[in-house]
Write a protein that holds these residues in place. Structure first.
Motif, PDB file in Angstrom:
ATOM      1  N   UNK A  20       0.950  -1.240   0.120  1.00 52.62           N
ATOM      2  CA  UNK A  20       0.053   0.068  -0.256  1.00 52.62           C
ATOM      3  C   UNK A  20       1.054   1.282  -0.107  1.00 52.62           C
ATOM      4  N   UNK A  21       1.957   1.333   0.633  1.00 49.90           N
ATOM      5  CA  UNK A  21       2.879   2.407   0.674  1.00 49.90           C
ATOM      6  C   UNK A  21       3.336   2.572  -0.592  1.00 49.90           C
ATOM      7  N   UNK A  22       3.926   1.471  -1.363  1.00 52.31           N
ATOM      8  CA  UNK A  22       4.367   1.749  -2.398  1.00 52.31           C
ATOM      9  C   UNK A  22       3.402   2.138  -3.583  1.00 52.31           C
ATOM     10  N   UNK A  23       2.458   1.616  -3.790  1.00 52.82           N
ATOM     11  CA  UNK A  23       1.172   2.085  -4.567  1.00 52.82           C
ATOM     12  C   UNK A  23       0.966   3.665  -4.372  1.00 52.82           C
ATOM     13  N   UNK A  24       1.270   4.251  -3.053  1.00 55.94           N
ATOM     14  CA  UNK A  24       1.021   5.732  -2.882  1.00 55.94           C
ATOM     15  C   UNK A  24       2.121   6.568  -3.377  1.00 55.94           C
ATOM     16  N   UNK A  25       3.366   5.712  -3.313  1.00 51.91           N
ATOM     17  CA  UNK A  25       4.539   6.521  -3.212  1.00 51.91           C
ATOM     18  C   UNK A  25       4.657   6.695  -4.898  1.00 51.91           C
ATOM     19  N   UNK A  26       4.300   5.632  -5.718  1.00 51.62           N
ATOM     20  CA  UNK A  26       4.699   5.874  -7.349  1.00 51.62           C
ATOM     21  C   UNK A  26       3.713   6.326  -8.127  1.00 51.62           C
ATOM     22  N   UNK A  27       4.151   6.888  -9.183  1.00 52.19           N
ATOM     23  CA  UNK A  27       3.431   7.575 -10.347  1.00 52.19           C
ATOM     24  C   UNK A  27       2.602   6.172 -10.731  1.00 52.19           C
ATOM     25  N   UNK A  28       1.315   6.472 -11.298  1.00 49.43           N
ATOM     26  CA  UNK A  28       0.300   5.438 -11.427  1.00 49.43           C
ATOM     27  C   UNK A  28       0.874   4.545 -12.607  1.00 49.43           C
ATOM     28  N   UNK A  29       1.601   5.168 -13.713  1.00 48.87           N
ATOM     29  CA  UNK A  29       2.198   4.218 -14.627  1.00 48.87           C
ATOM     30  C   UNK A  29       3.430   3.439 -14.245  1.00 48.87           C
ATOM     31  N   UNK A  30       4.153   3.992 -13.323  1.00 47.97           N
ATOM     32  CA  UNK A  30       5.260   3.128 -12.820  1.00 47.97           C
ATOM     33  C   UNK A  30       4.601   1.880 -11.914  1.00 47.97           C
TER      34      UNK A  30
END
Length: 366
Positions: A20-30
């Motif tokens: 969940x933390x990674x999904x929040x940290x990264x741009x959507x396409x990444x």
């Protein structure tokens, strides 16, 4: 959330917290590039469901007061039967990329597998000082391929992992829809490559186009035999789901087969890796080690793999979640959680260690 110290990892109590933390940290396409699979993502989803179908039959009245996760991989002692899976272009998710992930693996005492498509040169990764395996894609140019193997050897890699399920990249629809393109600062640092991966295409992922230009789609059993002759390093074969292929690989002299469907990123509809594991393990017997890749998300999953015949597992996406969330500290947290969870699962199942886990019964409902 951002990178580095902005994210604390002590509040991550399972790998899903870091996801969940990674999904929040990264741009959507990444995030789509990291999380997505091929086609309808049938195999991507099935990997997780298949692992969740494997129930363990715990034993009781066993002395687990000295429960240990220690094991061996490729004949070398490790504190936990885990290695990192090869993941390309890790600087996409954190500026330190593979450097930070390799430092985390070294601190945890587990092998780090550097990809041919690493965004950090192999020499910088091995300079960190941990155990490094080199994941090898055969290139279209045979001489360049051999130079890549020699470079990995000279850099101090301790094993070569030939990936055999990518004659070309699977059709990953999230990337196609996003017209995914690598940013200028993220490059395939181990190979001389043209600009294709950084050029946006009308109806394709530039990473897929680039991969199709450089990788060989003619890797065969003869290629494996040649590689076995060309290197004295331990040789792993990654991307095996067929018992017949596994048996032939053991007879060809590989030191380990990695049961893997590439995390659901290649053939959509391929068998979940854990479903292939028992037949593969039976087919190779004592001929070579067997590792499981694709879908590992907890220490309980590691125990499931051991009980079904694996010597250990590879962990890919979770390491990237940790890296994206908090750099080296996040990646280290992933590996520490897996170790803690495996020890917990071992003890609660009545196993005092990895060898006992391999005798544990499993049950899969019809």
């Amino acid at each position: 959330m951002g990178h580095g110290d902005e994210v604390t990892v002590d509040r991550a109590h399972c790998l899903a917290d870091l996801e969940r933390a990674a999904a929040s940290a990264l741009p959507a396409e990444v995030w789509d590039f990291v999380a997505g699979g091929s086609g309808a993502e049938t195999t991507l989803d099935a990997n997780r469901r298949a692992l969740d179908r494997v129930f363990l039959v715990p034993r009781v009245l066993r002395d687990v007061s000295r429960c240990t996760t220690a094991a061996t991989l490729l004949g070398r002692p490790v504190p936990v039967p885990v290695a990192t899976a090869p993941v390309a272009y890790q600087r996409l998710v954190h500026p330190d990329g593979e450097t930070a992930a390799a430092r985390a693996a070294k601190a945890a005492g587990v092998p780090f597998t550097a990809s041919t498509l690493s965004s950090v040169p192999i020499e910088e990764i091995t300079a960190i000082g941990g155990t490094v395996w080199f994941q090898f894609y055969r290139l279209r140019d045979a001489e360049r391929s051999l130079r890549l193997v020699r470079r990995a050897e000279d850099a101090g890699c301790e094993a070569i992992m030939l990936t055999v399920d990518v004659p070309w990249m699977g059709r990953r629809l999230r990337d196609v829809r996003n017209r995914f393109t690598l940013p200028d600062h993220v490059r395939a640092a181990n190979i001389e490559a043209g600009p294709t991966a950084h050029q946006r295409h009308a109806d394709a992922s530039s990473v897929a186009v680039h991969t199709g230009e450089i990788l060989s789609s003619a890797t065969t059993w003869s290629s494996l035999a040649a590689l076995r002759e060309q290197t004295r390093l331990p040789l792993l074969l990654k991307g095996v789901l067929s018992a017949e292929d596994a048996r032939r690989a053991a007879e060809a002299g590989v030191d380990a087969v990695v049961v893997s469907n590439h995390g659901g990123r290649q053939l959509d509809g391929a068998l979940p890796s854990v479903d292939a594991l028992p037949e593969v393990a039976a087919a190779v017997g004592d001929g070579c080690e067997v590792l499981l890749d694709s879908g590992i998300r907890s220490g309980t999953d590691v125990l499931r793999a051991l009980a079904l015949g694996a010597s250990g597992v590879l962990v890919g996406r979770p390491l990237i979640w940790g890296l994206a969330a908090a750099g080296e500290a996040g990646a280290r947290r992933v590996l520490d959680l897996l170790s803690d969870e495996l020890r917990d699962a071992l003890g609660l199942s009545g196993c005092d260690g990895v060898e006992a886990a391999k005798r544990l019964r499993t049950f899969v409902p019809a």
